[in-house]
Design an enzyme around this catalytic site. Structure first.
Site, PDB file in Angstrom:
ATOM      1  N   CYS A  88     -24.218  22.943 -25.441  1.00 46.49           N
ATOM      2  CA  CYS A  88     -24.802  23.586 -26.678  1.00 46.49           C
ATOM      3  C   CYS A  88     -25.103  22.219 -27.762  1.00 46.49           C
ATOM      4  O   CYS A  88     -23.892  21.362 -27.684  1.00 46.49           O
ATOM      5  CB  CYS A  88     -24.023  24.519 -27.280  1.00 46.49           C
ATOM      6  SG  CYS A  88     -22.690  24.064 -28.598  1.00 46.49           S
ATOM      7  N   GLU A  89     -26.039  22.121 -28.251  1.00 48.82           N
ATOM      8  CA  GLU A  89     -26.128  20.843 -29.207  1.00 48.82           C
ATOM      9  C   GLU A  89     -25.576  20.929 -30.495  1.00 48.82           C
ATOM     10  O   GLU A  89     -25.448  19.901 -31.262  1.00 48.82           O
ATOM     11  CB  GLU A  89     -27.674  20.786 -29.587  1.00 48.82           C
ATOM     12  CG  GLU A  89     -28.353  21.627 -30.523  1.00 48.82           C
ATOM     13  CD  GLU A  89     -29.955  21.507 -30.620  1.00 48.82           C
ATOM     14  OE1 GLU A  89     -30.285  20.601 -29.822  1.00 48.82           O
ATOM     15  OE2 GLU A  89     -30.209  21.936 -31.687  1.00 48.82           O
ATOM     16  N   HIS A  90     -24.814  22.091 -30.758  1.00 47.66           N
ATOM     17  CA  HIS A  90     -24.218  22.000 -32.082  1.00 47.66           C
ATOM     18  C   HIS A  90     -22.682  21.728 -32.009  1.00 47.66           C
ATOM     19  O   HIS A  90     -22.080  21.196 -32.890  1.00 47.66           O
ATOM     20  CB  HIS A  90     -24.063  23.649 -32.719  1.00 47.66           C
ATOM     21  CG  HIS A  90     -25.456  24.103 -32.694  1.00 47.66           C
ATOM     22  ND1 HIS A  90     -25.904  25.091 -32.386  1.00 47.66           N
ATOM     23  CD2 HIS A  90     -26.563  23.462 -33.527  1.00 47.66           C
ATOM     24  CE1 HIS A  90     -27.283  25.232 -32.549  1.00 47.66           C
ATOM     25  NE2 HIS A  90     -27.687  24.521 -33.366  1.00 47.66           N
ATOM     26  N   HIS A  91     -21.945  21.739 -30.534  1.00 47.22           N
ATOM     27  CA  HIS A  91     -20.662  21.536 -30.479  1.00 47.22           C
ATOM     28  C   HIS A  91     -20.473  20.692 -29.449  1.00 47.22           C
ATOM     29  O   HIS A  91     -19.450  20.156 -28.971  1.00 47.22           O
ATOM     30  CB  HIS A  91     -19.921  22.798 -30.223  1.00 47.22           C
ATOM     31  CG  HIS A  91     -20.029  23.877 -31.379  1.00 47.22           C
ATOM     32  ND1 HIS A  91     -21.012  24.806 -31.189  1.00 47.22           N
ATOM     33  CD2 HIS A  91     -19.255  23.903 -32.737  1.00 47.22           C
ATOM     34  CE1 HIS A  91     -20.850  25.528 -32.402  1.00 47.22           C
ATOM     35  NE2 HIS A  91     -19.998  24.942 -33.230  1.00 47.22           N
ATOM     36  N   GLN A 129     -29.882  27.856 -26.324  1.00 46.70           N
ATOM     37  CA  GLN A 129     -30.532  28.731 -25.396  1.00 46.70           C
ATOM     38  C   GLN A 129     -31.827  29.117 -25.582  1.00 46.70           C
ATOM     39  O   GLN A 129     -32.593  29.156 -24.466  1.00 46.70           O
ATOM     40  CB  GLN A 129     -29.297  29.854 -25.133  1.00 46.70           C
ATOM     41  CG  GLN A 129     -29.824  30.620 -23.780  1.00 46.70           C
ATOM     42  CD  GLN A 129     -28.707  31.867 -23.626  1.00 46.70           C
ATOM     43  OE1 GLN A 129     -27.718  31.749 -24.032  1.00 46.70           O
ATOM     44  NE2 GLN A 129     -29.302  32.884 -23.316  1.00 46.70           N
ATOM     45  N   HIS A 157     -21.304  31.273 -23.885  1.00 39.61           N
ATOM     46  CA  HIS A 157     -21.138  29.802 -24.593  1.00 39.61           C
ATOM     47  C   HIS A 157     -19.558  29.538 -24.859  1.00 39.61           C
ATOM     48  O   HIS A 157     -19.007  30.342 -25.522  1.00 39.61           O
ATOM     49  CB  HIS A 157     -22.069  30.191 -25.980  1.00 39.61           C
ATOM     50  CG  HIS A 157     -23.521  30.100 -25.795  1.00 39.61           C
ATOM     51  ND1 HIS A 157     -24.338  29.118 -26.050  1.00 39.61           N
ATOM     52  CD2 HIS A 157     -24.276  31.091 -25.192  1.00 39.61           C
ATOM     53  CE1 HIS A 157     -25.538  29.257 -25.821  1.00 39.61           C
ATOM     54  NE2 HIS A 157     -25.481  30.442 -25.299  1.00 39.61           N
ATOM     55  N   CYS A 159     -18.375  27.499 -26.985  1.00 38.73           N
ATOM     56  CA  CYS A 159     -18.090  27.283 -28.499  1.00 38.73           C
ATOM     57  C   CYS A 159     -17.823  28.529 -29.114  1.00 38.73           C
ATOM     58  O   CYS A 159     -17.241  28.830 -30.068  1.00 38.73           O
ATOM     59  CB  CYS A 159     -19.433  26.641 -28.969  1.00 38.73           C
ATOM     60  SG  CYS A 159     -20.885  27.372 -28.939  1.00 38.73           S
TER      61      CYS A 159
HETATM   62 ZN   LIG Z   1     -22.182  25.758 -29.786  1.00 35.69          ZN
END
Ligand SMILES: [Zn+2]
Length: 199
Positions: A88-91, A129, A157, A159
């Site tokens: 995931c690009e956020h975490h 996703q 996920h 995260c």
């Molecule tokens: Zn994430």
């Protein structure tokens, strides 16, 4: 861009840079980078990260174009349960699950093993996703130009599971439909076929 690359051929300069940064991160979290078990960790982590993001160096459309064949078959082709691992690009934590892909040929079919390959190409990048679903859908639609294409992804996920809301059992489903799959009957037929033996 080369569609196939020897996965062990890491760019040494980049690996060095990434290794140095992992070394700093390990120190910053309060660990001893000189500890025996951690001596080679920055290098291993750097190689793992470059492996998991190798999709940036690969061209999914080229992979598809390399295995397209003229064929009159015009019923639905489904490849379901394609294993999928992404970040995931956020975490920058993993999300993983299954992708289900269907298309209705328009005079051309594609080698079946290429569909899992392009899932990997787009999954081995920093992703969300929703965009991953869209990337796969648009690549097939633009390259193979089928009468219709459908993509469903079910993923968990890390995260969400390891931090944050800690919803251990939640699965996120995303989907995209083009062409004939925009018709409700075709879409339902596809959804029925992929859910037939999914637990
Ligand atoms: Zn994430």
């Amino acid at each position: 861009m080369a569609p196939y690359q020897n996965l062990e051929e890491y760019n040494l300069e980049i690996t060095d840079e990434v290794r140095e940064r992992y070394s700093s991160i390990i120190e910053e979290i309060g660990e001893d980078v000189a500890r025996e078990g951690l001596l080679k960790t920055p290098e291993r982590a750097a190689k793992a990260m470059l492996f998991l993001t190798q999709g940036y160096q690969q061209d999914a459309a080229e992979i598809l174009r390399g295995a397209m064949f003229k064929e009159d078959y015009d019923d639905m082709v489904i490849v379901k349960g394609i294993e999928l691992y992404s970040l995931c690009e956020h975490h920058m934590l993993p999300f993983f699950g299954k992708a289900h892909i269907a298309y209705i040929p328009n005079g051309q079919i594609v080698g079946l093993s290429k569909l899992p390959r392009i899932v990997d190409v787009f999954a081995r990048r920093l992703q969300v996703q929703e965009r991953l679903t869209h990337d796969i859908l648009e690549c097939i639609n633009d390259t193979l130009k089928p009468k219709g294409v459908a993509v469903v992804i079910e993923a968990a996920h890390m995260c969400m599971m390891m931090r944050g809301v800690q919803k251990q059992n939640s699965v996120t489903t995303t989907s995209g439909f083009r062409g004939q799959f925009e018709k409700i009957e075709t879409r339902n037929e596809f959804l029925k076929l992929i859910s037939s033996d999914l637990a």
